[in-house]
Design a protein around this motif. Structure first.
Motif, mmCIF file in Angstrom:
data_model
loop_
_atom_site.group_PDB
_atom_site.id
_atom_site.type_symbol
_atom_site.label_atom_id
_atom_site.label_comp_id
_atom_site.label_asym_id
_atom_site.label_seq_id
_atom_site.Cartn_x
_atom_site.Cartn_y
_atom_site.Cartn_z
ATOM 1 N N ASP A 419 -20.075 32.701 4.600
ATOM 2 C CA ASP A 419 -18.636 32.433 3.864
ATOM 3 C C ASP A 419 -18.838 33.290 2.531
ATOM 4 N N PHE A 420 -20.236 33.415 1.907
ATOM 5 C CA PHE A 420 -20.272 33.970 0.645
ATOM 6 C C PHE A 420 -19.600 35.521 1.114
ATOM 7 N N LEU A 421 -20.045 36.066 2.135
ATOM 8 C CA LEU A 421 -19.611 37.765 2.300
ATOM 9 C C LEU A 421 -17.971 37.460 2.512
ATOM 10 N N ILE A 422 -17.354 36.615 3.211
ATOM 11 C CA ILE A 422 -15.855 36.562 3.289
ATOM 12 C C ILE A 422 -15.224 36.452 2.002
ATOM 13 N N ASP A 423 -15.800 35.731 1.240
ATOM 14 C CA ASP A 423 -15.307 35.416 -0.168
ATOM 15 C C ASP A 423 -15.258 36.970 -1.187
ATOM 16 N N LEU A 424 -16.439 37.533 -0.851
ATOM 17 C CA LEU A 424 -16.816 39.008 -1.658
ATOM 18 C C LEU A 424 -15.592 39.890 -1.153
ATOM 19 N N LEU A 425 -15.492 39.897 0.257
ATOM 20 C CA LEU A 425 -14.569 41.022 0.946
ATOM 21 C C LEU A 425 -13.231 40.748 0.427
ATOM 22 N N LYS A 426 -12.954 39.598 -0.074
ATOM 23 C CA LYS A 426 -11.569 39.207 -0.678
ATOM 24 C C LYS A 426 -11.307 39.396 -2.221
ATOM 25 N N ASP A 427 -12.454 39.827 -2.712
ATOM 26 C CA ASP A 427 -12.565 39.851 -4.236
ATOM 27 C C ASP A 427 -11.479 41.368 -4.548
ATOM 28 N N GLN A 428 -10.871 40.991 -5.447
ATOM 29 C CA GLN A 428 -10.108 42.325 -5.850
ATOM 30 C C GLN A 428 -10.737 43.310 -6.576
ATOM 31 N N CYS A 429 -11.868 43.037 -7.292
ATOM 32 C CA CYS A 429 -12.593 44.074 -7.995
ATOM 33 C C CYS A 429 -13.347 44.965 -6.685
ATOM 34 N N PHE A 430 -13.711 44.271 -5.571
ATOM 35 C CA PHE A 430 -14.445 44.989 -4.559
ATOM 36 C C PHE A 430 -13.278 45.817 -3.840
ATOM 37 N N ASN A 431 -12.415 45.285 -3.571
ATOM 38 C CA ASN A 431 -11.086 45.960 -2.999
ATOM 39 C C ASN A 431 -10.695 47.256 -3.668
ATOM 40 N N SER A 432 -10.642 47.056 -5.142
ATOM 41 C CA SER A 432 -10.195 48.284 -5.757
ATOM 42 C C SER A 432 -11.453 49.312 -6.280
ATOM 43 N N GLY A 433 -12.600 49.023 -5.919
ATOM 44 C CA GLY A 433 -13.806 49.728 -6.370
ATOM 45 C C GLY A 433 -14.310 49.719 -7.651
ATOM 46 N N ASP A 434 -13.426 48.636 -8.339
ATOM 47 C CA ASP A 434 -13.758 48.371 -9.773
ATOM 48 C C ASP A 434 -15.213 47.431 -9.922
ATOM 49 N N PHE A 435 -16.120 47.567 -9.702
ATOM 50 C CA PHE A 435 -17.334 46.834 -9.818
ATOM 51 C C PHE A 435 -18.473 47.903 -10.034
ATOM 52 N N ASN A 436 -19.511 47.344 -10.768
ATOM 53 C CA ASN A 436 -21.041 47.863 -11.136
ATOM 54 C C ASN A 436 -22.001 47.169 -10.332
ATOM 55 N N ASN A 437 -23.372 47.806 -10.360
ATOM 56 C CA ASN A 437 -24.417 47.109 -9.903
ATOM 57 C C ASN A 437 -24.956 45.783 -10.482
ATOM 58 N N PHE A 444 -19.095 37.811 -10.374
ATOM 59 C CA PHE A 444 -18.472 36.945 -9.131
ATOM 60 C C PHE A 444 -19.278 35.974 -8.754
ATOM 61 N N LEU A 445 -20.684 35.908 -8.838
ATOM 62 C CA LEU A 445 -21.273 34.893 -8.286
ATOM 63 C C LEU A 445 -21.204 33.341 -9.150
ATOM 64 N N LYS A 446 -21.052 33.557 -10.613
ATOM 65 C CA LYS A 446 -20.675 32.501 -11.479
ATOM 66 C C LYS A 446 -19.544 32.137 -10.970
ATOM 67 N N GLU A 447 -18.185 32.691 -10.698
ATOM 68 C CA GLU A 447 -17.089 32.132 -10.384
ATOM 69 C C GLU A 447 -17.125 31.711 -9.201
ATOM 70 N N TRP A 448 -18.002 32.162 -8.140
ATOM 71 C CA TRP A 448 -18.101 31.476 -6.901
ATOM 72 C C TRP A 448 -18.759 30.226 -6.773
ATOM 73 N N MET A 449 -19.831 29.982 -7.525
ATOM 74 C CA MET A 449 -20.302 28.885 -7.641
ATOM 75 C C MET A 449 -19.534 27.868 -8.292
ATOM 76 N N LYS A 450 -18.955 28.051 -9.392
ATOM 77 C CA LYS A 450 -17.991 27.137 -9.896
ATOM 78 C C LYS A 450 -16.893 26.607 -8.888
ATOM 79 N N LYS A 451 -16.410 27.564 -8.288
ATOM 80 C CA LYS A 451 -15.319 27.027 -7.122
ATOM 81 C C LYS A 451 -15.697 26.065 -6.031
ATOM 82 N N ASN A 452 -17.061 26.475 -5.729
ATOM 83 C CA ASN A 452 -17.569 25.573 -4.668
ATOM 84 C C ASN A 452 -17.978 24.248 -5.121
ATOM 85 N N GLU A 453 -18.347 24.385 -6.537
ATOM 86 C CA GLU A 453 -18.858 23.217 -7.123
ATOM 87 C C GLU A 453 -17.625 22.316 -7.300
ATOM 88 N N ASP A 454 -16.442 23.043 -7.718
ATOM 89 C CA ASP A 454 -15.166 21.997 -7.693
ATOM 90 C C ASP A 454 -14.491 21.530 -6.425
#
Length: 457
Positions: A419-437, A444-454
């Motif tokens: 499920d983490f991978l699915i959400d990451l694939l949907k991320d706009q920055c990943f889709n556009s290539g605008d991400f770093n290491n 992403f992880l901070k936002e993902w954890m908050k979303k799942n906590e909510d």
């Protein structure tokens, strides 16, 4: 002439090597630990030899070499991890007249030490990260260099790897603590407390380029991989090619890589890892003198079979393709399915797989795995249980198909990061290539954890 190969590894990479050998009409010998006795790769091999308990079997050099000699194996394929970059193992293979499917022990030794590797690359025209020349002799030297190149810096264990023995330092006070801590950790982990440091290039992409060179001096580079999506320096999703590189940049980087391969007299395949900054400057990080987990997307985009190519090179054959044959053909993406719990700090999950359903059966979807229903995920080894690879004409189409494949993938018995991978694939920055290491950990992880906590509230 190679007719029988011992695989000094386990899991999905052992399965893939065995399949390649069988397609080349060669015999495959598996080694296994007592924990892996019922594993798929053991069943697929022509012969199998137990070489020890779960903690030491795949590092037990005497037992592995004895198995190779007793089974009449002509060569050893080390896969990745374990002994794949152990120069002493490669040297002993040479002494036992068993062909090590990889570079020579002297080249492994050279490139396995990051400080020496950096010097060798610099001497062969490869751009390197500003930092210490050779090993650090004292804290005072480390402080002097850090102030010259400017903080932040990365303090690194010369013998480190896989994200271990690395510390980011932002000032003199932090450096003093980190210097002693890293030196102590490196001594305990690797028996080698030598350190070096480099300028920290944080806002960068992790770009790597795999190449291969045969015994006749013919070297070929393959399309680059973008491996920037990482957590704790561990890759999660890889793609090829990078959306951010031009064809000219790809060619220039490839020419640098080939020149370096020739300069160090490299045999077989290896991967050059670079950091690419915002201005598209490339800085050499390290070289992996082995096959890599993500070699699959290179195979798809370049349309070559790398394991078979490795075996051919080791056998003294000419590479059957040229540089013009290895241009970018479409786009490929790999998702690593790990037995872990992302909602609980990605804690590895051990247990028996009651059932598994892989999304087989459509064009462009490939699955590399060493498990099946009834397999046991052992607590002794890496938590990766499968790789799902999609190859399509464009990134957009590949992501769409990968989402469908991941949604169909089901496993019962252990938690996974699906499920983490699915959400990451949907991320706009990943889709556009605008991400770093640092993107996953910093954003992403901070936002993902908050979303799942909510969701749980």
């Amino acid at each position: 002439m190679i007719k029988k190969v011992l695989i000094a590894n386990r899991g999905e990479i052992a399965v893939q090597i065995i399949r390649s050998l069988h397609e080349m009409n060669m015999k495959a010998v598996a080694i296994y630990s007592t924990a892996d006795a019922e594993s798929l790769f053991v069943d697929l091999a022509d012969e199998a030899v137990c070489v020890g308990g779960p903690n030491d079997a795949y590092l037990n050099i005497p037992a592995i070499l004895n198995a190779a000699v007793l089974t009449g194996s002509d060569a050893i394929h080390p896969g990745y991890g374990f002994l794949s970059e152990n120069n002493e193992f490669a040297e002993l293979c040479e002494k036992c007249n068993v062909k090590f499917i990889g570079p020579s022990s002297s080249v492994i030794d050279l490139m396995g030490n990051k400080s020496n590797a950096k010097t060798a690359m610099k001497n062969n025209g490869v751009p390197t990260i500003p930092g210490s020349e050779g090993f650090l002799n004292s804290f005072d030297e480390a402080k002097k260099i850090s102030n010259e190149i400017g903080y932040p810096v990365m303090l690194k264990a010369a013998a480190g790897g896989g994200g271990k023995g690395i510390r980011r330092v932002d000032n003199d006070d932090e450096l003093k603590v980190a210097y002693e801590d890293t030196k102590r950790e490196s001594k305990l982990s690797y028996g080698d407390d030598r350190l070096y440091l480099e300028k920290d290039i944080s806002d960068a992409k992790h770009i790597e380029m795999q190449a291969i060179r045969d015994q006749f001096g013919k070297a070929i580079y393959f399309p680059e991989r973008d491996c920037s999506l990482q957590r704790n320096h561990q890759k999660i999703i890889e793609e090829s090619p990078s959306l951010k590189l031009s064809e000219q940049e790809r060619t220039e980087l490839g020419q640098i890589v080939v020149k370096a391969m020739q300069g160090i007299d490299y045999e077989n395949t290896g991967t050059f890892e670079f950091l690419m900054d915002r201005n598209h400057n490339f800085y050499f990080m390290e070289m992996n003198t082995r096959l890599q987990v993500e070699h699959t997307i290179t195979e798809e985009v370049a349309q070559v079979e790398l394991i078979k190519s490795q075996i051919m090179v080791a056998n003294g054959d000419h590479l059957p393709y040229d540089q013009k044959d290895c241009k970018v053909k479409g786009y490929a993406i790999e998702c690593r399915i790990n037995a872990e719990d992302p909602k609980n700090n990605f804690i590895p999950q051990a247990g028996k797989i009651k059932s598994v359903r892989f999304p087989y059966g459509t064009m462009g979807v490939r699955i590399d795995s060493g498990i099946e229903s009834g397999s046991v995920i052992s607590p002794y080894y890496d938590s990766m249980i499968a790789k799902i690879i999609v190859h399509m004409p464009t990134k957009e189409k590949a992501i769409n198909k990968m989402l469908r494949a991941l949604t169909e993938f089901e496993i019962e018995g252990v938690n996974t990061n699906r499920d983490f991978l699915i959400d990451l694939l949907k991320d706009q920055c990943f889709n556009s290539g605008d991400f770093n290491n640092n993107y996953i950990e910093s954003t992403f992880l901070k936002e993902w954890m908050k979303k799942n906590e909510d969701k749980q509230v």
